[in-house]
Design a protein around this motif. Sequence first.
Motif, PDB file in Angstrom:
ATOM      1  N   LEU A  26       0.830  -1.197   0.000  1.00 52.64           N
ATOM      2  CA  LEU A  26       0.000   0.000   0.000  1.00 52.64           C
ATOM      3  C   LEU A  26       0.870   1.254   0.000  1.00 52.64           C
ATOM      4  O   LEU A  26       0.607   2.222  -0.706  1.00 52.64           O
ATOM      5  CB  LEU A  26      -0.917  -0.009   1.221  1.00 52.64           C
ATOM      6  CG  LEU A  26      -1.983   1.080   1.322  1.00 52.64           C
ATOM      7  CD1 LEU A  26      -2.920   1.009   0.137  1.00 52.64           C
ATOM      8  CD2 LEU A  26      -2.748   0.962   2.618  1.00 52.64           C
ATOM      9  N   HIS A  46      -8.202  -2.172   1.060  1.00 55.34           N
ATOM     10  CA  HIS A  46      -7.027  -2.016   0.218  1.00 55.34           C
ATOM     11  C   HIS A  46      -6.297  -3.356   0.088  1.00 55.34           C
ATOM     12  O   HIS A  46      -6.110  -4.060   1.082  1.00 55.34           O
ATOM     13  CB  HIS A  46      -6.052  -0.993   0.795  1.00 55.34           C
ATOM     14  CG  HIS A  46      -6.664   0.321   1.144  1.00 55.34           C
ATOM     15  ND1 HIS A  46      -7.161   1.196   0.212  1.00 55.34           N
ATOM     16  CD2 HIS A  46      -6.875   0.907   2.347  1.00 55.34           C
ATOM     17  CE1 HIS A  46      -7.619   2.274   0.809  1.00 55.34           C
ATOM     18  NE2 HIS A  46      -7.470   2.119   2.108  1.00 55.34           N
ATOM     19  N   ASP A  47      -5.885  -3.685  -1.111  1.00 59.97           N
ATOM     20  CA  ASP A  47      -4.962  -4.799  -1.367  1.00 59.97           C
ATOM     21  C   ASP A  47      -5.510  -6.168  -1.007  1.00 59.97           C
ATOM     22  O   ASP A  47      -5.975  -6.884  -1.864  1.00 59.97           O
ATOM     23  CB  ASP A  47      -3.620  -4.567  -0.667  1.00 59.97           C
ATOM     24  CG  ASP A  47      -2.913  -3.346  -1.204  1.00 59.97           C
ATOM     25  OD1 ASP A  47      -2.957  -3.132  -2.432  1.00 59.97           O
ATOM     26  OD2 ASP A  47      -2.336  -2.599  -0.406  1.00 59.97           O
ATOM     27  N   LEU A  62      -7.627   6.932  -1.090  1.00 61.61           N
ATOM     28  CA  LEU A  62      -7.921   5.847  -2.015  1.00 61.61           C
ATOM     29  C   LEU A  62      -6.682   5.560  -2.844  1.00 61.61           C
ATOM     30  O   LEU A  62      -5.991   6.477  -3.283  1.00 61.61           O
ATOM     31  CB  LEU A  62      -9.089   6.228  -2.930  1.00 61.61           C
ATOM     32  CG  LEU A  62     -10.408   6.592  -2.227  1.00 61.61           C
ATOM     33  CD1 LEU A  62     -11.419   7.095  -3.248  1.00 61.61           C
ATOM     34  CD2 LEU A  62     -10.955   5.402  -1.460  1.00 61.61           C
ATOM     35  N   TYR A  63      -6.432   4.264  -3.062  1.00 60.16           N
ATOM     36  CA  TYR A  63      -5.249   3.819  -3.781  1.00 60.16           C
ATOM     37  C   TYR A  63      -5.659   2.971  -4.980  1.00 60.16           C
ATOM     38  O   TYR A  63      -6.799   2.499  -5.058  1.00 60.16           O
ATOM     39  CB  TYR A  63      -4.352   2.995  -2.854  1.00 60.16           C
ATOM     40  CG  TYR A  63      -3.788   3.773  -1.693  1.00 60.16           C
ATOM     41  CD1 TYR A  63      -2.514   4.329  -1.763  1.00 60.16           C
ATOM     42  CD2 TYR A  63      -4.534   3.944  -0.526  1.00 60.16           C
ATOM     43  CE1 TYR A  63      -1.990   5.045  -0.693  1.00 60.16           C
ATOM     44  CE2 TYR A  63      -4.014   4.671   0.542  1.00 60.16           C
ATOM     45  CZ  TYR A  63      -2.747   5.212   0.450  1.00 60.16           C
ATOM     46  OH  TYR A  63      -2.224   5.934   1.505  1.00 60.16           O
ATOM     47  N   SER A  66      -8.222  -0.003  -4.518  1.00 53.97           N
ATOM     48  CA  SER A  66      -9.131   0.160  -3.376  1.00 53.97           C
ATOM     49  C   SER A  66     -10.548  -0.255  -3.741  1.00 53.97           C
ATOM     50  O   SER A  66     -11.056   0.097  -4.813  1.00 53.97           O
ATOM     51  CB  SER A  66      -9.140   1.619  -2.890  1.00 53.97           C
ATOM     52  OG  SER A  66      -7.924   1.976  -2.301  1.00 53.97           O
ATOM     53  N   GLN A  95     -14.417  -0.740  -7.631  1.00 57.69           N
ATOM     54  CA  GLN A  95     -12.977  -0.752  -7.396  1.00 57.69           C
ATOM     55  C   GLN A  95     -12.326   0.398  -8.143  1.00 57.69           C
ATOM     56  O   GLN A  95     -12.619   0.659  -9.310  1.00 57.69           O
ATOM     57  CB  GLN A  95     -12.368  -2.087  -7.835  1.00 57.69           C
ATOM     58  CG  GLN A  95     -10.905  -2.249  -7.433  1.00 57.69           C
ATOM     59  CD  GLN A  95     -10.390  -3.649  -7.687  1.00 57.69           C
ATOM     60  OE1 GLN A  95     -10.899  -4.379  -8.544  1.00 57.69           O
ATOM     61  NE2 GLN A  95      -9.379  -4.049  -6.933  1.00 57.69           N
TER      62      GLN A  95
END
Length: 216
Positions: A26, A46-47, A62-63, A66, A95
């Motif tokens: 992350l 996440h992930d 947010l990544y 996410s 997503q």
Amino acid sequence: MKAQLLGVVVLAVVTAYSAEAASQLLNTSDPVGQVQDVEGLAHLCHDICPDNKQLASINDELYPGSLIETSHEAVIQFYTHDVASCETGENSKLQIRPNAELAIVWLDIEPPPFPEGVSWCIKREGAKQQAYGVRGVKFLAAGTTFGVVHDPVTRSVIKVAEGSATVAVGSGRQIKVEANEELVIPGVRGEGVKKRPLELSDEDKASIARLKQGTQ
């Protein structure tokens, strides 16, 4: 007994390593967006999901990858590098940047929810052109205020209030959806997509108004 203890220790080490690896993964990605507002129970992951699923809060980052999921009567508003703002209503799952091609993809919820999930987004001006996905089709948005209705069983609908969307519907075929139009994607195989005049509920109109107010 020693074997059982060893197994517990190994499991603990693997669990700790997995959590650390997820955290490191992350941290190697820069955030691509942020939660702007939350009402009700919305979850963010996440992930490694759903192991690190957590309640979403205002200002959560947010990544890429996410996941956002909303419960009954929940609403979450967020922005990304691709959208100036999105409002996602109850019974939705999506997503953020699942891959290099897609900005957002809407996903199925099991069992199928009622009422169906609805999202409205405003495409960020000047953002890199990226596709959005729902029910196996991809679409590009241009200068667009667009909505996505997703029911995993009966249908999905791409709604365009402003701008336009170009939808790839398979076999090299594309359909352009103009402002005040929508495209219905049936859940039954063999049925064709259908373009029709835009239908807006009172909830849709209120969602669009909130988005526009928040991006001014």
